[in-house]
Design a protein around this motif. Sequence first.
Motif, PDB file in Angstrom:
ATOM      1  N   ILE A  89     -54.050 -21.171 -33.937  1.00  0.00           N
ATOM      2  CA  ILE A  89     -54.798 -20.461 -34.978  1.00  0.00           C
ATOM      3  C   ILE A  89     -54.177 -20.718 -36.348  1.00  0.00           C
ATOM      4  N   LEU A  90     -52.851 -20.660 -36.431  1.00  0.00           N
ATOM      5  CA  LEU A  90     -52.177 -20.899 -37.705  1.00  0.00           C
ATOM      6  C   LEU A  90     -52.339 -22.340 -38.179  1.00  0.00           C
ATOM      7  N   VAL A  91     -52.276 -23.289 -37.252  1.00  0.00           N
ATOM      8  CA  VAL A  91     -52.429 -24.690 -37.632  1.00  0.00           C
ATOM      9  C   VAL A  91     -53.866 -24.967 -38.086  1.00  0.00           C
ATOM     10  N   PHE A  92     -54.846 -24.393 -37.378  1.00  0.00           N
ATOM     11  CA  PHE A  92     -56.235 -24.557 -37.818  1.00  0.00           C
ATOM     12  C   PHE A  92     -56.439 -23.951 -39.203  1.00  0.00           C
ATOM     13  N   GLY A  93     -55.831 -22.788 -39.442  1.00  0.00           N
ATOM     14  CA  GLY A  93     -55.934 -22.156 -40.759  1.00  0.00           C
ATOM     15  C   GLY A  93     -55.330 -23.031 -41.841  1.00  0.00           C
ATOM     16  N   LEU A  95     -54.969 -26.286 -41.692  1.00  0.00           N
ATOM     17  CA  LEU A  95     -55.804 -27.482 -41.811  1.00  0.00           C
ATOM     18  C   LEU A  95     -57.035 -27.209 -42.670  1.00  0.00           C
ATOM     19  N   PHE A  96     -57.709 -26.100 -42.416  1.00  0.00           N
ATOM     20  CA  PHE A  96     -58.905 -25.776 -43.205  1.00  0.00           C
ATOM     21  C   PHE A  96     -58.546 -25.449 -44.648  1.00  0.00           C
TER      22      PHE A  96
END
Length: 100
Positions: A89-93, A95-96
């Motif tokens: 979740i943190l990595v996706f956040g 990335l976005f």
Amino acid sequence: LGFTMSLIGMVTALTIARIDRLDHIFLEAVSRAVPTLVLVFTCYLKGFLFFYGLWIYAFLNIVFWCMICQHFWHNPFATASGSGVLMLILVFGSLFARYR
């Protein structure tokens, strides 16, 4: 320094578990030590390589947790890997946020 000390503690625990022939504890300690080793090396990387290391850590954490669940509960999706899912979740956040 904190991740390094954590890794040292995990390696000590898995060594003691292996010597005492506690295979289930050894397996769980290895499943935590390998992703933490990736996280330790990731902390020393700079730039975009840091994010690749976080992706690798998250996926390794989830894969090793699925292996533990398969071994103990005979179902790889018996429980969720909390730390792996949180890291995803943190990595996706991140990335976005970078591509916004």
